[in-house]
Motif scaffolding. Structure first.
Motif, short mmCIF file in Angstrom:
data_model
loop_
_atom_site.label_atom_id
_atom_site.label_comp_id
_atom_site.label_asym_id
_atom_site.label_seq_id
_atom_site.Cartn_x
_atom_site.Cartn_y
_atom_site.Cartn_z
N LYS A 35 0.82 -0.99 0.47
CA LYS A 35 -0.08 -0.10 -0.20
C LYS A 35 1.03 0.94 -0.24
N LEU A 36 0.90 2.10 -1.15
CA LEU A 36 1.65 3.30 -0.90
C LEU A 36 0.91 4.63 -0.86
N THR A 37 1.78 5.19 -0.27
CA THR A 37 1.56 6.95 0.87
C THR A 37 0.33 7.32 0.42
N ASN A 38 -0.18 6.76 -0.70
CA ASN A 38 -1.39 7.94 -1.51
C ASN A 38 -2.76 6.35 -1.83
N GLY A 39 -2.69 5.72 -0.95
CA GLY A 39 -3.72 4.52 -0.73
C GLY A 39 -4.07 3.67 -1.66
N GLU A 40 -3.29 3.98 -2.73
CA GLU A 40 -2.92 3.18 -3.72
C GLU A 40 -1.75 1.60 -3.51
N THR A 41 -2.69 0.72 -4.05
CA THR A 41 -2.50 -0.73 -3.69
C THR A 41 -1.05 -1.52 -5.00
N ILE A 42 0.06 -1.98 -4.70
CA ILE A 42 0.07 -2.91 -5.74
C ILE A 42 0.24 -4.00 -5.85
N THR A 43 0.02 -5.30 -6.76
CA THR A 43 -0.22 -6.52 -6.06
C THR A 43 1.27 -7.35 -6.78
N ASN A 44 1.72 -8.28 -6.29
CA ASN A 44 2.27 -8.68 -6.84
C ASN A 44 4.01 -8.48 -7.77
N PHE A 45 4.14 -7.54 -6.72
CA PHE A 45 5.64 -6.66 -6.76
C PHE A 45 6.79 -7.98 -6.56
N VAL A 46 7.74 -8.07 -7.74
CA VAL A 46 8.38 -9.24 -7.95
C VAL A 46 9.02 -9.01 -6.70
N ARG A 47 10.28 -9.23 -5.62
CA ARG A 47 11.24 -9.49 -5.24
C ARG A 47 12.05 -10.63 -5.18
N VAL A 48 13.58 -9.84 -5.54
CA VAL A 48 14.15 -11.46 -5.82
C VAL A 48 16.08 -10.75 -4.69
N GLU A 49 15.20 -11.82 -3.62
CA GLU A 49 16.99 -11.54 -2.56
C GLU A 49 17.61 -12.84 -2.91
N LEU A 50 18.59 -12.13 -2.92
CA LEU A 50 20.24 -13.10 -3.76
C LEU A 50 21.02 -12.12 -2.54
N PRO A 51 22.12 -13.44 -2.28
CA PRO A 51 22.84 -13.13 -1.43
C PRO A 51 23.61 -12.15 -1.44
N PRO A 52 24.30 -11.32 -0.18
CA PRO A 52 25.15 -10.69 -0.91
C PRO A 52 26.59 -11.07 -1.17
#
Lengths: 192, 192
Positions: A35-52
């Motif tokens: 949920k953004l600060t303007n109240g809008e919602t984003i769904t299925n925002f992909v996060r790719v966690e790779l190691p440091p």
């Protein structure tokens, strides 16, 4: 669920996250609903966690810089890259940098300068890069990379590194990032 | 299936690949099974296909450089970054770079120099970065980023860019990559 607080005067709220792919310790892929600060919602925002990982520009006493040439599946090609590797668990980044330099190139160095930590994709994550400049290095043993596939160490004269960086030979982002920062730092140190 | 041929004297063979996550046009995640040259097989090697993007270090006539400050979900924080954005479909990278600079900062420039293309992760892919240096720029209109969330343009005096790069303020990998290459290029052009 995690609430985001930032240096700005607002924050995005994570409503839900779902683990899509678990290839630990190499990769974890998530969907996030936000949920953004303007109240809008984003769904299925992909996060790719790779190691440091740590990467090292090592200037040797003899004026050369060790690089590694190896096959890279992500681009279906061989690359010329600075020595680098994932940090082991909670390993200190400098210790990891020294370990990778020694393992991949057989080089040790007495002087180390931290060039910063950088996220490879600010939207998706894709891992943090810890960049180092080592100076007065020397090869103390044979490389022992222990990695998959073919692997070769190449020592480039310092002048050729500058040329490689501007001629498109160094196509690895972390390598070009670390080399650019190192050349910049060495150039300023020469002036001072 | 795709067979790999490289500049080296060997190649890895992709035995199978499976689409795990499709978030087109933002991300496609695959598992790949690969046969190495030594006969060994790797299964479930994760490939993260992200779209190509352009990024611009734009030196303006007045000696300042436009940056954008925005919220970044990947790191749960605000960043200061060079103007950048995904290329639209088969869009030429230079055209995309000019478009992103204008959209995000309102700046146009007559002189452009290509600083190279870089893969953000040679193992996983994670997208290609096309880096540019623009010079003699000027702001011709107000920014119109059209992106999600909060967004602000900040013009940094040239001397402060160098400081920002070495003080850890610029934590975005592509931004530090492009800034390092640009400072390097500008420094050499001054000497010549």
């Amino acid at each position: 669920l995690e609430e985001i607080r930032t240096v700005g005067n607002s924050h995005w709220q994570i409503l839900d996250r779902r683990l899509l792919v678990d290839r630990s310790p190499f990769a974890k892929i998530y969907d996030e609903d936000v949920k953004l600060t303007n109240g809008e919602t984003i769904t299925n925002f992909v996060r790719v966690e790779l190691p440091p990982f740590a990467i090292v520009f090592a200037l040797m006493e003899d004026g050369r810089v060790p690089f590694v040439r190896q096959y890279r599946l992500g681009i279906r090609a061989y690359t010329l890259e600075l020595p680098a590797g994932h940090l082991d668990g909670e390993e200190d980044a400098l210790i990891g940098a020294k370990r990778e330099l020694l393992e991949e190139t057989g080089v040790e160095a007495p002087d180390w300068q931290f060039l910063g930590k950088y996220v490879m994709d600010a939207n998706r994550h894709c891992g943090w890069c810890y960049a180092y400049l080592a100076t007065r290095g020397g090869q103390v043993r044979q490389p022992d990379p222990g990695d998959l596939g073919e692997f070769a160490v190449e020592f480039l004269p310092f002048d050729e590194v500058q040329h490689a960086l501007t001629s498109g030979v160094l196509i690895s982002g972390p390598t070009a990032l670390c080399a650019g920062l190192a050349l910049n730092a060495l150039s300023r140190q020469k002036v001072e």
